[in-house]
Design an enzyme around this catalytic site. Sequence first.
Site, mmCIF file in Angstrom:
data_model
loop_
_atom_site.group_PDB
_atom_site.id
_atom_site.type_symbol
_atom_site.label_atom_id
_atom_site.label_comp_id
_atom_site.label_asym_id
_atom_site.label_seq_id
_atom_site.Cartn_x
_atom_site.Cartn_y
_atom_site.Cartn_z
ATOM 1 N N HIS A 194 0.861 -1.190 0.000
ATOM 2 C CA HIS A 194 0.000 0.000 0.000
ATOM 3 C C HIS A 194 0.889 1.229 0.000
ATOM 4 O O HIS A 194 1.937 1.234 0.628
ATOM 5 C CB HIS A 194 -0.881 -0.001 1.267
ATOM 6 N N ASP A 213 -7.857 -5.280 0.230
ATOM 7 C CA ASP A 213 -8.374 -6.182 -0.799
ATOM 8 C C ASP A 213 -8.046 -7.641 -0.546
ATOM 9 O O ASP A 213 -8.631 -8.518 -1.170
ATOM 10 C CB ASP A 213 -7.805 -5.784 -2.171
HETATM 11 N N1 ACO Z 1 4.113 -7.540 -4.238
HETATM 12 C C1 ACO Z 1 5.463 -7.537 -4.302
HETATM 13 N N2 ACO Z 1 6.217 -6.431 -4.137
HETATM 14 C C2 ACO Z 1 5.579 -5.282 -3.909
HETATM 15 C C3 ACO Z 1 4.165 -5.215 -3.814
HETATM 16 C C4 ACO Z 1 3.439 -6.396 -3.983
HETATM 17 N N3 ACO Z 1 2.092 -6.404 -3.935
HETATM 18 N N4 ACO Z 1 3.801 -3.944 -3.595
HETATM 19 C C5 ACO Z 1 4.924 -3.220 -3.533
HETATM 20 N N5 ACO Z 1 6.009 -4.042 -3.713
HETATM 21 C C6 ACO Z 1 7.426 -3.644 -3.732
HETATM 22 C C7 ACO Z 1 7.790 -3.075 -5.092
HETATM 23 O O1 ACO Z 1 8.259 -4.073 -5.970
HETATM 24 C C8 ACO Z 1 8.856 -2.071 -4.717
HETATM 25 O O2 ACO Z 1 10.041 -2.785 -4.433
HETATM 26 P P1 ACO Z 1 11.496 -2.148 -4.813
HETATM 27 O O3 ACO Z 1 11.578 -0.902 -3.978
HETATM 28 O O4 ACO Z 1 12.452 -3.199 -4.445
HETATM 29 O O5 ACO Z 1 11.427 -1.854 -6.298
HETATM 30 C C9 ACO Z 1 8.371 -1.508 -3.376
HETATM 31 O O6 ACO Z 1 7.590 -2.556 -2.805
HETATM 32 C C10 ACO Z 1 7.512 -0.260 -3.529
HETATM 33 O O7 ACO Z 1 6.461 -0.562 -4.447
HETATM 34 P P2 ACO Z 1 5.723 0.492 -5.367
HETATM 35 O O8 ACO Z 1 5.021 -0.223 -6.484
HETATM 36 O O9 ACO Z 1 6.662 1.589 -5.713
HETATM 37 O O10 ACO Z 1 4.659 1.057 -4.330
HETATM 38 P P3 ACO Z 1 3.465 2.008 -4.687
HETATM 39 O O11 ACO Z 1 3.209 2.781 -3.454
HETATM 40 O O12 ACO Z 1 3.693 2.756 -5.945
HETATM 41 O O13 ACO Z 1 2.270 1.002 -4.998
HETATM 42 C C11 ACO Z 1 0.470 -0.466 -4.732
HETATM 43 C C12 ACO Z 1 1.284 0.655 -4.082
HETATM 44 C C13 ACO Z 1 -0.017 -0.025 -6.135
HETATM 45 C C14 ACO Z 1 -0.777 -0.720 -3.892
HETATM 46 C C15 ACO Z 1 1.354 -1.721 -4.835
HETATM 47 O O14 ACO Z 1 1.711 -2.154 -3.536
HETATM 48 C C16 ACO Z 1 0.656 -2.845 -5.606
HETATM 49 O O15 ACO Z 1 0.709 -2.859 -6.840
HETATM 50 N N6 ACO Z 1 0.021 -3.820 -4.871
HETATM 51 C C17 ACO Z 1 -0.699 -4.893 -5.511
HETATM 52 C C18 ACO Z 1 -2.050 -4.424 -6.014
HETATM 53 C C19 ACO Z 1 -3.015 -4.179 -4.876
HETATM 54 O O16 ACO Z 1 -3.193 -5.020 -3.985
HETATM 55 N N7 ACO Z 1 -3.709 -3.040 -4.944
HETATM 56 C C20 ACO Z 1 -4.732 -2.680 -3.961
HETATM 57 C C21 ACO Z 1 -4.244 -1.535 -3.126
HETATM 58 S S1 ACO Z 1 -5.445 -1.107 -1.889
HETATM 59 C C22 ACO Z 1 -6.589 -0.248 -2.730
HETATM 60 O O17 ACO Z 1 -6.364 0.358 -3.726
HETATM 61 C C23 ACO Z 1 -7.947 -0.292 -2.233
#
Ligand code: ACO
Length: 384
Positions: free
Chosen positions: A261, A315
Amino acid sequence: MTVCEYRAGLEGVPATQSNISFVDGQKGILEYRGIPIEELAEKSTFLETTYLLIWGELPNKDELEAFEHEIRYHRRLKFRIRDMMKCFPESGHPMDALQASAAALGLFYSRRALDDPAYIRAAVVRLLAKIPTMVAAFQLIRKGNDPVQPRDDLGYAGNFLYMLSEREPDALAARIFDVCLTLHAEHTINASTFSAMVTASTLTDPYAVIASAVGTLAGPLHGGANEEVIDMLEQIGSVENVRPYLDDCLQRKSKIMGFGHRVYKVKDPRATILQNLAEKLFEKFGRDNYYDIAIAMEQAVEEKLGHKGIYPNVDFYSGLVYRKLGIPTDLFTPVFAIARVAGWLAHWKEQLAENRIFRPTQIYTGLHAIPYTPITERRETLVD
Ligand code: ACO
C-alpha cells in the site's frame, strides 16, 4: 511560487486540506472524522457512517431515521434506466456497466444547483440509493432475468444481498456485509477520490463526479485488486503451493495482489477486521480452502517482504468475505464502489465548499522549435 520537486505518482504531495478521514500508515490507524475505524465497524452502520462522513458528525436518532427513509424511498430505478442497462453487452464488465449507468443519471436528473444544500442532499441520497440497485440490476439482466425491485422492509446491506440473489438475506451475512461497506467507505486521497475531486473541481454535476471515480476505481492497482486476489488464490490451489508460487512471483518481479500500500507500511487495519469477519462467516457457513491458502500466503509474504513494509491491504481479505457471501467475483469492485460512493460524496461536498479548479503543472521533457516536416518527407513505415 515555490517550485516543487517532481514525485512520481504524487507520492507524499498534499493535494488538498481535508478533515474527512485520517490514516497513519506506520501505526496502522484509520479514522473517519476522528473516530477509529474499529469503533465504527463494531458499533455503527454503513448509512450512519455515511452521514458522519458527508455531514461531519454522527446523526441523532431523528436525523438517521430521516436519512434512512429517504434512501429507502429513492432506491428504485426509472424504467428507462433499466431499459438502457438491458442494452449493455452481457459480457461487459459490471464496473463499466456501473460507470455508464452512474453517468446516465446526469441525463435523467439534469438540474444543477451546486450552491443549494437541498440539491446536494438530493444528489447524495439519489446516488447512495440507486448505485446498489444498478449493480444488482446488471447482475440479473446479464443472466437474462428482469431486475427485482428493492424491498422496503430490508436494510441497506440486506436489500442489496436480496436484489442480487432474489433470496431472503441471512441476518449475520447482512450485518457482515454492512460492516464491509463501512470499512470501504472512505480512505483519504486515494486514486479514485482524487479523480472525483478533480472532476468536482470543474463544477460539473455529481453524477459525472461519481462516474469518473468509478472508472478510476476499476483498475487492478486500485479497487480491481480484490478480484485478482481470488484469481491468485485459485491459481495457487493448495497451501503447499504457496511458497513456490510466491518465489516465482518474486523472481519475475510481479506484484502479489492484495499486498502493499502506498500509505500503510504495516497490516492495513481494515484487513485485520475483514479477516475476523471472514472467520465469523466460515464458522457459520463452513470453512473455505481459499482461507487456508490466504493465511499461508500472508505468513510467507511477511517473511519475504515484511522488511519492505509489504503487508495485506484491504483487498486481500475482502474477496474471501464477498465470495462466502455469494457475491460473484466480478462484482467485488462494484461492491467496493457502492461503499466508496460515501467517501467520494464527502469529498465532493468538501471540494465545493472551497473550490479551486485542479490544474497542476508538469516538467516538460520534450523538444522545442522543431520545424514542421511535410508528409512526403517523413520517415517510411517499416513493414515486418
Ligand atoms: N508484491 C510484491 N512487491 C511489492 C508489492 C506487492 N504487492 N507492492 C509493492 N512491492 C514492492 C515493489 O516491488 C517495490 O520494491 P522495490 O523498492 O524493491 O522496487 C516496493 O515494494 C515499492 O512498491 P511500489 O510499487 O513503488 O509502491 P506504490 O506505493 O507505488 O504502490 C500499490 C502501491 C499499487 C498498492 C502496490 O503495492 C501494488 O501494486 N500492490 C498490488 C495491487 C493491490 O493489492 N492493490 C490494492 C491496493 S489497496 C486499494 O487500492 C484499495
